[in-house]
Design an enzyme around this catalytic site. Structure first.
Site, mmCIF file in Angstrom:
data_model
loop_
_atom_site.group_PDB
_atom_site.id
_atom_site.type_symbol
_atom_site.label_atom_id
_atom_site.label_comp_id
_atom_site.label_asym_id
_atom_site.label_seq_id
_atom_site.Cartn_x
_atom_site.Cartn_y
_atom_site.Cartn_z
ATOM 1 N N ASN A 200 -22.525 -19.453 22.249
ATOM 2 C CA ASN A 200 -23.647 -19.377 21.779
ATOM 3 C C ASN A 200 -24.057 -18.209 21.074
ATOM 4 O O ASN A 200 -24.667 -17.936 20.247
ATOM 5 C CB ASN A 200 -24.957 -19.417 22.708
ATOM 6 N N GLU A 300 -22.238 -13.510 34.445
ATOM 7 C CA GLU A 300 -23.814 -14.133 33.746
ATOM 8 C C GLU A 300 -23.484 -15.142 33.648
ATOM 9 O O GLU A 300 -23.226 -15.977 32.679
ATOM 10 C CB GLU A 300 -23.838 -13.221 32.602
ATOM 11 N N CYS A 334 -29.020 -18.104 27.041
ATOM 12 C CA CYS A 334 -29.331 -18.336 28.390
ATOM 13 C C CYS A 334 -30.457 -17.781 28.980
ATOM 14 O O CYS A 334 -30.848 -17.932 30.129
ATOM 15 C CB CYS A 334 -28.088 -17.360 29.124
ATOM 16 N N GLU A 513 -24.616 -5.897 32.553
ATOM 17 C CA GLU A 513 -23.886 -5.653 31.314
ATOM 18 C C GLU A 513 -24.505 -4.808 30.561
ATOM 19 O O GLU A 513 -25.848 -5.062 30.805
ATOM 20 C CB GLU A 513 -23.265 -7.050 30.655
#
Length: 533
Positions: A200, A300, A334, A513
């Protein structure tokens, strides 16, 4: 303002029957080392067609798969063939890990300033090739060119950010209770890192991990997704031009052998850390594999973001925030709003305004300047969206805009398209309240009290991001602290940038992150106690 109930049940888009998978395998020469692909790349429309690489990248060389198999990659908007990449397996992965381990012996000992300078060169090359990199993203992912350009800026920013963080990985002196001892803590790179990324954000999900890894002094083996490998391979080419030494960055492409490759990347004793972005089920599988050697992990995973609109919110601002949050990337992020809760007294107003805006969207090829939203990544994604809409409607939800009619679902047309859709009166038992849709559905759910909506928002096994709109300062603090998520957007639908820690809680993952803590995920602390002073 268009009244809530006056919207048509659908707008002029069609849902199409699933076609064959976007990737398939073809035989290819078994020649291991080839410096360039013979495939014509002139039809990509790039200023620099040498950015298109159709081979894996191991130890500074462009390589084919041992068995010669390839993966066909197509444009999700047109179904046109873009090219092929090697179908690699565990053997090639083992070679890549060995190359990374060898390179770490020197890269891990370089100065922070040296790594800083190379990352800045890498960053500037991404800026220099901005238009080409964005076009590659659009061609293989489908998102609009405007969004792809935004991703390239976002992607490059991680290289710049972590270049500056490289020279700030400070240690510390810890006071000792003994007069003849001095305690010094230093930080060292963990070693070889496995990086597994989704389609994505085919560029940014790599640089967010790779930038931190390189800045810390780690070397990497990267498995990009089979749907969008060309953005990853273009980054490998630019890293080579920036002066990243051979073996520091390696890329292994696979589709059929993904489980075997993933196992090698997680179970190898040489690999000291795994960083993954993707679904929660896959994250759990990789976590189990990595547990055999107790690796450091950054995960993640999936999200199911609540988006809350309180009755004291600026409704127009909330609508704009919902559009940014929900429909960016055609809903394939997400941190997209997955459940939109609206307080009863402003529900009709918000729904009407949102549907009015969504009705103006134009779905099409991302290269068309008039397109506002591109296709979904493949027909499996379309099928999931169709299932969620069908389920919600069967349970009593109404389609305000978008959706589909049963007599058009079998109509064949090129491209994996689904219209941006707004559903009202969605029951809490609907599947989309439990599952991450990853598609352009805005599901509106009515609530009455703050306590009620917090309970509904937290009723999820995952907790990546959450959003709410309110002008009450006290409520802003209460709700922000009460939401069980790793990131909260208050009165905004956009939350991510290189300088902030990105990550979730519960089953949305581990670690962070970005931000100043992002590089810490790739460093070990070492105590050196100096005695006999």
């Amino acid at each position: 303002m268009i009244p809530l109930r006056h919207f048509p049940s659908s707008i002029s888009f069609r849902v199409f029957a699933p076609r064959t998978l976007a990737t398939r395998h073809r035989p290819r020469s078994t020649l291991w080392y080839r410096m360039a692909s013979t495939t014509n790349t002139s039809n990509w429309g790039l200023k620099d067609p040498t950015l298109i690489k159709m081979q894996g990248y191991i130890d500074g060389k462009w390589v084919d798969a041992n068995g010669g198999e390839t993966i066909l990659v197509t444009n999700p908007a047109t179904e046109e063939e873009l090219g092929t990449v090697p179908e690699m397996g565990p053997e090639e992965t083992e070679v890549a890990i060995a190359a990374a381990a060898k390179a770490f012996q020197t890269w891990g000992k370089t100065t922070a300033k040296y790594r800083h300078d190379i990352l800045i060169k890498f960053f500037r090359l991404m800026q220099e090739h901005h238009d080409d990199l964005a076009r590659i993203i659009t061609l293989e992912n489908g998102k609009t060119l405007a969004e792809a350009k935004g991703e390239n800026v976002y992607s490059a920013s991680f290289l710049e950010w972590f270049a500056e963080e490289a020279v700030r990985t400070y240690g510390e002196q810890v006071p000792s209770p003994l007069s003849n001892v001095r305690n010094v803590v230093i930080k060292q790179p963990v070693g070889v890192v496995s990086i597994l990324t989704p389609w994505n954000f085919p560029s940014a999900m790599i640089t967010r991990k790779l930038g931190a890894a390189l800045a810390a002094g780690c070397t990497a083996v990267i498995k990009p997704p089979p749907e969008t490998p060309f953005s990853a391979l273009a980054l490998a080419e630019l890293s080579r031009r920036a002066g990243v030494p051979d073996g520091v960055i390696n890329m292994v492409t696979t589709q059929k052998n993904v489980q075997e490759v993933g196992r090698e990347m997680c179970e190898s004793k040489v690999v000291r850390k795994v960083s993954f972005t993707g679904s929660t089920p896959v994250a759990k599988s990789l976590y189990r594999m990595s547990a055999s050697t107790l690796k450091k992990m950054s995960i993640e995973a999936g999200g199911n973001s609540p988006f809350i609109v309180f009755d004291d919110a600026d409704i127009e601002n909330a609508v704009e925030g919902a559009i940014l949050c929900k429909f960016r990337g055609s809903g394939q992020t997400c941190v997209c709003a997955n459940r939109i809760y609206v307080q009863s007294s402003v529900y009709a107003d918000f729904a009407s305004r949102l549907a009015e805006k969504v009705a103006t969207f134009k779905v099409g090829n991302g290269l068309d300047e008039t397109t506002t939203h591109g296709p979904l990544i493949h027909d499996r994604a379309v099928s999931k969206v169709v299932r969620h809409v069908d389920d919600a409607v069967a349970l009593g939800a109404s389609v305000l805009v978008g959706g589909h009619s049963p007599d058009t679902t079998q109509t064949k047309r090129i491209g994996s398209f689904y219209p941006p859709t707004v559903l009202s009166d969605v029951p809490i038992t609907a599947a989309l309240n439990r599952e991450e849709t990853f598609g352009p559905i805005a599901a509106l759910i009515k609530f009455d009290t703050e306590e009620q909506v917090i309970a509904m928002a937290n009723d999820s096994d995952v907790g990546l991001a959450g959003y709410f709109f309110s002008r009450d300062v006290g409520r802003v603090w209460r709700v922000a602290e009460a939401l069980e998520v790793g990131m909260v957007g208050t009165n905004t639908g956009l939350i991510s940038n290189a300088s902030i820690p990105f990550g979730g809680v519960k089953q949305s993952g581990l670690g962070r992150e970005g931000g100043h803590s992002g590089i810490e995920e790739y460093l070990n602390q070492k105590l050196i106690a100096f005695g006999g002073l």
